[in-house]
Design a protein around this motif. Structure first.
Motif, PDB file in Angstrom:
ATOM      1  N   GLN A 291       8.603  -5.800 -21.173  1.00 22.07           N
ATOM      2  CA  GLN A 291       9.176  -4.461 -21.283  1.00 22.07           C
ATOM      3  C   GLN A 291       8.242  -3.554 -22.304  1.00 22.07           C
ATOM      4  O   GLN A 291       7.949  -2.396 -22.021  1.00 22.07           O
ATOM      5  CB  GLN A 291      10.533  -4.443 -22.191  1.00 22.07           C
ATOM      6  CG  GLN A 291      11.442  -3.097 -22.314  1.00 22.07           C
ATOM      7  CD  GLN A 291      12.625  -3.087 -22.909  1.00 22.07           C
ATOM      8  OE1 GLN A 291      12.675  -4.080 -23.613  1.00 22.07           O
ATOM      9  NE2 GLN A 291      13.622  -2.095 -22.780  1.00 22.07           N
ATOM     10  N   GLN A 294       5.017  -2.668 -20.531  1.00 20.66           N
ATOM     11  CA  GLN A 294       5.239  -1.405 -19.533  1.00 20.66           C
ATOM     12  C   GLN A 294       5.539  -0.373 -20.234  1.00 20.66           C
ATOM     13  O   GLN A 294       4.810   0.829 -19.722  1.00 20.66           O
ATOM     14  CB  GLN A 294       6.344  -1.872 -18.616  1.00 20.66           C
ATOM     15  CG  GLN A 294       6.064  -2.966 -17.614  1.00 20.66           C
ATOM     16  CD  GLN A 294       7.290  -3.430 -16.641  1.00 20.66           C
ATOM     17  OE1 GLN A 294       8.388  -2.806 -16.991  1.00 20.66           O
ATOM     18  NE2 GLN A 294       7.217  -4.442 -15.921  1.00 20.66           N
ATOM     19  N   ASP A 302       3.602   1.161  -9.600  1.00 20.40           N
ATOM     20  CA  ASP A 302       4.707   1.433  -9.126  1.00 20.40           C
ATOM     21  C   ASP A 302       5.871   1.760  -9.957  1.00 20.40           C
ATOM     22  O   ASP A 302       6.682   2.586 -10.068  1.00 20.40           O
ATOM     23  CB  ASP A 302       5.357   0.966  -7.656  1.00 20.40           C
ATOM     24  CG  ASP A 302       5.217  -0.419  -8.007  1.00 20.40           C
ATOM     25  OD1 ASP A 302       4.785  -1.106  -9.005  1.00 20.40           O
ATOM     26  OD2 ASP A 302       5.932  -1.178  -7.117  1.00 20.40           O
ATOM     27  N   VAL A 303       5.765   0.577 -10.895  1.00 14.24           N
ATOM     28  CA  VAL A 303       7.035   0.559 -11.978  1.00 14.24           C
ATOM     29  C   VAL A 303       6.916   1.479 -13.146  1.00 14.24           C
ATOM     30  O   VAL A 303       7.852   2.279 -13.466  1.00 14.24           O
ATOM     31  CB  VAL A 303       6.695  -0.823 -12.769  1.00 14.24           C
ATOM     32  CG1 VAL A 303       7.823  -0.913 -13.792  1.00 14.24           C
ATOM     33  CG2 VAL A 303       7.425  -2.086 -11.700  1.00 14.24           C
ATOM     34  N   ARG A 306       7.800   5.096 -11.744  1.00 13.35           N
ATOM     35  CA  ARG A 306       9.208   5.305 -11.496  1.00 13.35           C
ATOM     36  C   ARG A 306       9.714   5.852 -12.879  1.00 13.35           C
ATOM     37  O   ARG A 306      10.564   6.317 -13.078  1.00 13.35           O
ATOM     38  CB  ARG A 306       9.903   4.104 -10.956  1.00 13.35           C
ATOM     39  CG  ARG A 306       9.625   3.845  -9.387  1.00 13.35           C
ATOM     40  CD  ARG A 306      10.841   3.038  -8.829  1.00 13.35           C
ATOM     41  NE  ARG A 306      10.732   1.860  -9.298  1.00 13.35           N
ATOM     42  CZ  ARG A 306       9.742   0.886  -8.956  1.00 13.35           C
ATOM     43  NH1 ARG A 306       9.164   1.020  -7.695  1.00 13.35           N
ATOM     44  NH2 ARG A 306       9.664  -0.405  -9.379  1.00 13.35           N
ATOM     45  N   GLN A 320       6.311  -9.387 -13.567  1.00  7.98           N
ATOM     46  CA  GLN A 320       6.608 -10.118 -12.250  1.00  7.98           C
ATOM     47  C   GLN A 320       6.751 -11.817 -12.431  1.00  7.98           C
ATOM     48  O   GLN A 320       6.237 -12.195 -13.680  1.00  7.98           O
ATOM     49  CB  GLN A 320       5.593  -9.480 -11.462  1.00  7.98           C
ATOM     50  CG  GLN A 320       5.003  -8.226 -11.284  1.00  7.98           C
ATOM     51  CD  GLN A 320       6.550  -7.277 -11.417  1.00  7.98           C
ATOM     52  OE1 GLN A 320       7.167  -7.520 -10.581  1.00  7.98           O
ATOM     53  NE2 GLN A 320       6.568  -6.179 -12.460  1.00  7.98           N
ATOM     54  N   SER A 435      11.575 -10.553 -11.442  1.00  9.81           N
ATOM     55  CA  SER A 435      10.919  -9.641 -12.207  1.00  9.81           C
ATOM     56  C   SER A 435      11.891  -9.105 -13.246  1.00  9.81           C
ATOM     57  O   SER A 435      12.887  -9.145 -13.399  1.00  9.81           O
ATOM     58  CB  SER A 435      10.436  -8.444 -11.274  1.00  9.81           C
ATOM     59  OG  SER A 435      11.671  -7.820 -10.730  1.00  9.81           O
ATOM     60  N   ASN A 437      11.512  -5.379 -14.990  1.00 12.80           N
ATOM     61  CA  ASN A 437      10.922  -4.002 -14.802  1.00 12.80           C
ATOM     62  C   ASN A 437      11.908  -2.860 -15.590  1.00 12.80           C
ATOM     63  O   ASN A 437      12.921  -2.770 -15.492  1.00 12.80           O
ATOM     64  CB  ASN A 437      10.834  -3.520 -13.556  1.00 12.80           C
ATOM     65  CG  ASN A 437       9.885  -4.516 -12.505  1.00 12.80           C
ATOM     66  OD1 ASN A 437       8.814  -4.681 -13.299  1.00 12.80           O
ATOM     67  ND2 ASN A 437      10.110  -4.688 -11.598  1.00 12.80           N
ATOM     68  N   LYS A 439      13.362   0.755 -16.601  1.00 11.63           N
ATOM     69  CA  LYS A 439      13.921   1.797 -15.618  1.00 11.63           C
ATOM     70  C   LYS A 439      13.635   3.151 -15.990  1.00 11.63           C
ATOM     71  O   LYS A 439      13.588   4.126 -15.185  1.00 11.63           O
ATOM     72  CB  LYS A 439      15.596   1.750 -15.459  1.00 11.63           C
ATOM     73  CG  LYS A 439      15.908   0.177 -14.864  1.00 11.63           C
ATOM     74  CD  LYS A 439      17.282   0.001 -14.633  1.00 11.63           C
ATOM     75  CE  LYS A 439      17.951  -0.210 -16.039  1.00 11.63           C
ATOM     76  NZ  LYS A 439      19.263  -0.539 -16.015  1.00 11.63           N
TER      77      LYS A 439
END
Length: 579
Positions: A291, A294, A302-303, A306, A320, A435, A437, A439
């Motif tokens: 977390q 990212q 792509d994560v 978004r 992943q 996964s 990811n 939000k």
């Protein structure tokens, strides 16, 4: 000596060599070991509570192990709906407290097979991770102690499998009737169920005694054994609690030198930044670490797109390959006394707690529900056409744990009379993966956690769960169990077909809370993976990961013990570089 702060503004100095993010299983070890060098200045940042906070007795009293789920000591995550579990979204507990999951788990300390570490060595290209070469770190991390009643247990463990470290582990205070029959079965069916004297020896395929992180009548954890003593004895280590790392930042714009952390105490509150002179070491666990990466722009395109986060490093494997293990309970009524009737009378539990309060002895000073365990493999015909997901032929596919009372699955009614035992089945070597990811761009919004349990792409997992139930029946066919059973629980009795067993599994299976592999290790030149053999994050400088997220596959042991070993070697690597 070291100071504990509850607000970043209180920090008397912002001049640190190392910033350790997360005071959990790994973070406490890494920070304490680095602080052994008096020239290093170490800061540990923990989002959760103090391990001395209100109601923290639940962390320390062995009888209450695992009872902090859903309390303020829990991150209170929930998975996405799981197709393999009939669409259920299940609670996904993680420790929100100094000591992390080492203060909230069910105390089991089993390092697993030597093959697990040999596989890490192979995947990473670094023989230093092999079982043989990790011997020093096993020795310096943990030591065996006697249980609270000082029972002579010398015949029940191998001293060579244990060391001289601060983490205390122990065996049960006394075997019960269930344990006696389990051990007798290993003598009557030795080819199917061999007895192993010490499951921490690296050879744990078979049946043996459970080692638990209990010493002096209390839980022994990353905080009690490592971090708190370091804070008490050294002036070069500080702890900041109630502070969440929101992202990692380059030291200079456009740089890939990632040694700055941004943190906040509330979603809408002010942020501040701190920089490490040498390294930032992420120890936030298999959920927190991906977390944070990212949120920092390190991860899959792509994560990040978004979540509207600019990508600074393309590492597609961040978050992943999440693997977790399922647990499920089956129950039988029996003719011999168990803990069932004892636990139904509040006076018994009250007396046990009173004894503990006065002397840290008695029933509450141990974890008496589960003393024996079996690490086993699925029959060969279950593996036809499937690459074996276990690390090798001496690594388990599933576990049977023998529990001396009725332990219901979530949502399953418990009986109000009779004596009962339960068998826990754990899927040790799953093929399914998922996964973690983000939000949104906020660290205070929980990520999507999708373990991908019992994926239809991997029928091996369900076949193994069915094989495990069939193995229980073989285990109970030994003469040791004659006259012991009254009968199975109401919902267990109809499980006579594979279809019925599968339906039961999908209805009741839940997490045993062992997530791994979301920042997994790989060879330095590999395009896959997140960290190299030295656990430094690929394609950046100054950032290292040390926690269960670096493990490349689910453990065929219990990951708590493996993470302790990984943390010990990681701390040695860091010290070798910077001492």
């Amino acid at each position: 000596m070291g100071k504990v702060y509850v607000n970043p503004e209180q920090l008397e100095s912002k001049d640190y060599d190392f910033i350790v993010v997360g005071a959990g299983n790994a973070g406490g070890v890494v920070a304490a070991r680095l602080a052994e060098n008096p020239s290093f200045k170490v800061l540990v940042i923990e989002a959760g509570l103090s391990d001395k906070a209100e109601d923290s007795e639940a962390l320390r009293i062995p009888l209450l192990a695992g009872r902090t789920v859903g309390t303020p000591f829990d991150w209170n995550y929930t998975t996405t709906p799981q197709p393999g579990l009939d669409g259920r979204a299940i609670p996904f507990p993680r420790g929100f407290v100094v000591g992390g999951c080492s203060n909230t788990n069910n105390l089991v300390y089993i390092r697993g097979p030597a093959e697990d570490f040999d596989r890490i060595a192979n995947v990473s290209g670094d023989s230093g991770w092999s079982w043989a070469n990790m011997g020093l770190y096993r020795q310096k991390n943990e030591r065996h102690v006697r249980p609270w009643n000082n029972r002579d247990d010398t015949a029940d463990f191998d001293p060579a499998a244990h060391g001289y470290g601060p983490l205390q582990t122990s065996l049960p205070a006394g075997p019960n009737e269930l344990d006696r029959r389990v051990i007798e079965t290993t003598k009557q069916l030795p080819e199917l169920f061999p007895f192993k004297r010490d499951l921490n020896s690296g050879d744990c395929l078979g049946v043996g005694w459970l080692h638990k992180t209990i010493g002096d009548g209390a839980r022994s954890s990353s905080s009690t054994a490592f971090l708190n003593p370091a804070l008490q004895e050294r002036d070069n280590i500080d702890l900041l609690i109630h502070a969440q790392v929101t992202r990692l930042l380059p030291n200079k714009p456009g740089s890939l030198d990632i040694r700055t952390v941004e943190l906040a105490q509330t979603k809408d509150g002010p942020t501040c930044t701190l920089s490490a002179r040498k390294e930032v070491i992420l120890c936030a666990g298999a959920i927190g670490t991906p977390q944070i990466l990212q949120l920092s722009g390190i991860g899959p395109k792509d994560v990040l797109r978004r979540a509207r986060i600019p990508q600074i490093v393309d590492l597609p494997d961040v978050g992943q390959h999440l693997q977790d293990q399922l647990i499920l309970f089956y129950q039988w009524r029996v003719n011999e006394p168990t803990l069932s009737s004892f636990l139904r009378d509040p006076a018994n539990v009250g007396a046990a707690m009173a004894e503990y309060a006065s002397s840290k002895t008695g029933f509450a000073a141990g974890a008496p529900f589960y003393n024996t365990i079996a690490f086993l493999r699925a029959p060969a015909d279950e593996l036809l056409g499937v690459n074996d997901p276990a690390a090798g032929p001496n690594s388990a596919h599933f576990v049977l744990s023998f529990i001396n009372t009725f332990l219901p699955n979530p949502g399953q009614p418990a009986p109000t009379e009779g004596e009962w035992i339960s068998i826990a089945v754990v899927l040790e070597s799953p093929m399914s993966s998922g996964s973690v990811n983000i939000k949104t761009a906020s660290a205070f919004d929980h990520p999507d956690i999708d373990p991908g349990y019992l994926s239809s792409k991997h029928p091996f997992d369900m076949a193994t769960m069915i094989a495990a139930f069939r193995t229980i029946q073989k285990f109970f066919s030994a003469p040791a169990w004659e006259g012991y059973f009254v009968g199975p629980a109401d919902e267990v009795a109809p499980l006579t077909s594979d279809a019925a067993i599968e339906s039961f599994v999908r209805k009741y299976a839940t997490t045993i809370k062992h997530p791994v592999a979301t920042a997994r290790i790989s060879r330095a030149g590999d395009t896959g993976g997140v960290v190299g053999a030295d656990l430094l994050v690929k394609n950046v400088q100054g950032l290292r990961v040390v926690d269960a997220s670096v493990m490349p596959f689910a453990s065929a042991g219990f990951p708590q013990a493996q993470v302790y070993m990984i943390a010990e070697r990681a701390a040695a690597m860091v010290r070798e570089k910077w001492d």
